[in-house]
Scaffold this active site. Structure first.
Site, PDB file in Angstrom:
ATOM      1  N   TYR A 129      45.705  16.829  34.558  1.00  0.00           N
ATOM      2  CA  TYR A 129      46.385  16.389  33.542  1.00  0.00           C
ATOM      3  C   TYR A 129      44.979  15.068  33.130  1.00  0.00           C
ATOM      4  O   TYR A 129      44.862  14.107  33.794  1.00  0.00           O
ATOM      5  CB  TYR A 129      47.759  15.893  34.289  1.00  0.00           C
ATOM      6  CG  TYR A 129      48.251  14.992  33.216  1.00  0.00           C
ATOM      7  CD1 TYR A 129      48.095  15.025  31.187  1.00  0.00           C
ATOM      8  CD2 TYR A 129      49.782  14.196  33.525  1.00  0.00           C
ATOM      9  CE1 TYR A 129      49.030  14.365  30.838  1.00  0.00           C
ATOM     10  CE2 TYR A 129      50.468  13.508  32.684  1.00  0.00           C
ATOM     11  CZ  TYR A 129      50.266  13.773  30.988  1.00  0.00           C
ATOM     12  OH  TYR A 129      51.204  13.280  30.410  1.00  0.00           O
ATOM     13  N   LYS A 157      47.068  20.722  32.381  1.00  0.00           N
ATOM     14  CA  LYS A 157      47.653  19.817  30.836  1.00  0.00           C
ATOM     15  C   LYS A 157      47.155  18.515  30.086  1.00  0.00           C
ATOM     16  O   LYS A 157      46.221  17.525  30.719  1.00  0.00           O
ATOM     17  CB  LYS A 157      48.735  19.232  31.668  1.00  0.00           C
ATOM     18  CG  LYS A 157      50.205  18.926  29.701  1.00  0.00           C
ATOM     19  CD  LYS A 157      49.541  17.581  29.509  1.00  0.00           C
ATOM     20  CE  LYS A 157      50.641  16.879  28.162  1.00  0.00           C
ATOM     21  NZ  LYS A 157      50.924  16.131  28.305  1.00  0.00           N
TER      22      LYS A 157
END
Length: 298
Positions: A129, A157
């Site tokens: 992330y 992400k």
């Protein structure tokens, strides 16, 4: 389309279970096919351990296997993130999403060791992330490519600008999931073939996201661009001072009939005047066009 869910809380800041159920069912009813629970939209770092655990448990229950379910586990150190993984991997989830450690600055070598160690111990697929705007630490392309070689690191992400992750997308293709958070560029990215998107604003207007998907599938680029204009305008409204972002999110979700407070202290709630002004804003009226604006207790 993956919605980063908010976390509805009671006045005592415990999990608001009916609010979570309503939030998840509202998204499922509009074709959202994935959830990120306890991400930055869910304010995982502000929750107690018991609330965090209950959030994951109840999300699994209400989702009932209908959509992909990812859980945010990233914390300030290896051992804290490790313990969160151990807490949630007993549940029927599809993966864990680890924010780069924050508070202190770390080198790229530190990050490689951190993520490889997490990937080794996790029984669930691990997703990187990248959110340097918040963490202060950037996952560089070379670092991501090195980590992508590990069989249990399934994707990233990316909430940084798209140009920073495009080299990974170009080089890895379908071998490594690149899930972008670019709500201001969705029309451009969808038209160019970037299909994996994740953001918290989807939770406020799932009807618009459903229409964006339909417009993409039918190649109705004019319709897609018009919805994008409204979505970008809503994003600007959310960050307009002086109202706090998560308090505005709370008000809009409450208008959707989803109870709970999505802005834990020390974030202040909207004043009565701010709530009235928000409800009367032309864009909010457009969000709820043809619907009854609900009034539910936080």
């Amino acid at each position: 389309m993956i919605t980063a869910l908010g976390t509805p809380l009671t006045p005592e800041e415990e999990l608001h279970i009916p609010g979570l159920e309503a939030h998840i069912h509202d998204q499922l009813a509009h074709g959202i096919n994935g959830f990120l629970v306890a991400g930055t939209m869910g304010l995982m770092q502000l929750l107690t351990e018991s609330t965090y655990r209950q959030l994951v448990e109840q999300s699994v229950h209400f989702n009932a296997g209908k959509a992909e379910l990812l859980v945010g586990v990233g914390d300030t150190s290896f051992v804290r993130t490790r313990d969160r993984i151990r807490m949630v991997e007993q549940f029927d989830i599809d993966g864990v999403v680890a924010l780069a450690p924050f508070f202190l600055k770390y080198s790229q070598e530190d990050l490689v060791d951190y993520y490889l160690s997490l990937a080794e111990l996790s029984s669930k697929p691990l997703y990187l992330y990248d959110l340097p705007q918040t963490t202060g630490t950037k996952l560089e392309v070379e670092t991501v490519l090195k980590l992508a070689e590990h069989p249990n690191i399934h994707g990233i992400k990316c909430s940084d600008h798209f140009v920073t992750i495009r080299p990974v997308l170009d080089m890895m293709g379908d071998e490594f999931r690149v899930i972008v958070a670019q709500p201001n560029l969705m029309d451009v990215l969808l038209r160019s073939g970037v299909r994996e998107h994740l953001d918290g604003i989807y939770g406020l207007v799932p009807e618009w996201i459903e229409k964006m998907v339909a417009a993409t599938e039918t190649e109705n680029w004019t319709e897609l661009a018009l919805i994008q204009q409204d979505l970008s305008a809503l994003l600007r409204l959310l960050v307009t001072p002086p109202a706090p972002l998560f308090s505005t999110v709370t008000a809009i979700l409450n208008m959707r009939g989803i109870p709970g407070n999505f802005a834990p202290r020390p974030m202040r709630p909207l004043t009565a005047g701010e709530q009235t002004q928000l409800a009367e804003h032309p864009l909010i009226q457009k969000v709820f066009a043809g619907k009854t604006i609900s009034s539910v207790d936080v």
